[in-house]
Design an enzyme around this catalytic site. Sequence first.
Site, PDB file in Angstrom:
ATOM      1  N   HIS A 110      45.334  49.904  61.362  1.00  0.00           N
ATOM      2  CA  HIS A 110      45.925  50.947  60.522  1.00  0.00           C
ATOM      3  C   HIS A 110      44.898  51.464  59.524  1.00  0.00           C
ATOM      4  O   HIS A 110      43.843  50.858  59.321  1.00  0.00           O
ATOM      5  CB  HIS A 110      47.142  50.400  59.750  1.00  0.00           C
ATOM      6  CG  HIS A 110      48.395  50.359  60.549  1.00  0.00           C
ATOM      7  ND1 HIS A 110      48.709  49.311  61.391  1.00  0.00           N
ATOM      8  CD2 HIS A 110      49.423  51.230  60.652  1.00  0.00           C
ATOM      9  CE1 HIS A 110      49.877  49.548  61.966  1.00  0.00           C
ATOM     10  NE2 HIS A 110      50.336  50.706  61.530  1.00  0.00           N
ATOM     11  N   LYS A 159      46.853  51.079  53.835  1.00  0.00           N
ATOM     12  CA  LYS A 159      48.064  50.291  54.117  1.00  0.00           C
ATOM     13  C   LYS A 159      48.022  48.996  53.325  1.00  0.00           C
ATOM     14  O   LYS A 159      47.017  48.286  53.308  1.00  0.00           O
ATOM     15  CB  LYS A 159      48.177  49.991  55.615  1.00  0.00           C
ATOM     16  CG  LYS A 159      49.486  49.312  55.993  1.00  0.00           C
ATOM     17  CD  LYS A 159      49.718  49.353  57.494  1.00  0.00           C
ATOM     18  CE  LYS A 159      51.004  48.608  57.887  1.00  0.00           C
ATOM     19  NZ  LYS A 159      52.195  49.183  57.251  1.00  0.00           N
ATOM     20  N   THR A 178      57.671  48.017  54.729  1.00  0.00           N
ATOM     21  CA  THR A 178      57.578  46.720  55.382  1.00  0.00           C
ATOM     22  C   THR A 178      57.008  45.682  54.420  1.00  0.00           C
ATOM     23  O   THR A 178      56.709  45.968  53.272  1.00  0.00           O
ATOM     24  CB  THR A 178      56.711  46.814  56.644  1.00  0.00           C
ATOM     25  OG1 THR A 178      55.397  47.286  56.285  1.00  0.00           O
ATOM     26  CG2 THR A 178      57.320  47.777  57.657  1.00  0.00           C
ATOM     27  N   GLY A 212      62.139  51.871  55.233  1.00  0.00           N
ATOM     28  CA  GLY A 212      60.981  51.911  56.110  1.00  0.00           C
ATOM     29  C   GLY A 212      59.811  51.129  55.568  1.00  0.00           C
ATOM     30  O   GLY A 212      58.834  50.892  56.269  1.00  0.00           O
TER      31      GLY A 212
END
Length: 259
Positions: free
Chosen positions: A147, A151, A89, A87
């Site tokens: 976001h 992040k 990225t 998951g």
Amino acid sequence: MKITLIGYGKMGHMIADIAIERGHEIAATIDTFAKDASVMVPAGDAKAVAQAVKNSGCDVIIDFSHPSAILDNIKEVLPLGIPLIVGTTGWNSHFEEIKALAASTGGTIMTSSNFSVGVNLFYKIIENAVKLINEYPEYDIATWEMHHNQKADSPSGTALEIAKRILNESVTKKETVIDAFHQKPEKDELHVSSTRCGFVPGTHTVFFDSKADTIELTHRARSREGFALGSVVAAEKVKAGLDSGKIKAGSFLEMDDIF
């Protein structure tokens, strides 16, 4: 099913809770900083990660670690032959390299920029919207995402996936631009812009704009639970597919392949 988690931050904890609720066992939790992880590894030591995975005796691995570590993790873990759900990225440019590694080692990997069922429905809605907009050249297209300020990558993997799907369907957009423009954009350039602020789990918007009006398609995540649930369901489907023979060992899978 025995699951080992690589990355035991907020997302890792949520995945563990959901996996246990669904009747699975957490074989190990591996992290560099989380003090409650069952295995602590030095930062950047992918070999230690792979050894911890091997020692755990798990049936499947879920990795939500960090973009700076994910590629090395994959290269060390994939040859173990344990199905790997990724998951994390920020490694899209290495997909072809990892496809070749999976094929040569027999390790199976499934990745997605976003495991949310809602986001994957959103992808399909965008594709159909672009097909409709193709008939009306007065509409320009752009996409934006926002976001939380923790992040690590920008633009998000989801934003890049949205852009890819727009380019696949659009008759006008041929190139993605993720940087700021310092000149007038070309007609075939698709602008993908990003904002990082506060605690936003994730918002993605596609704009179809004309002189007369603007059409906006938006997906807003309320929490990370949808991502966590999707990753566990993906692990279940990949493991079941390998066991039944529907999925061939050594495959590189994405969301469309299993859902």
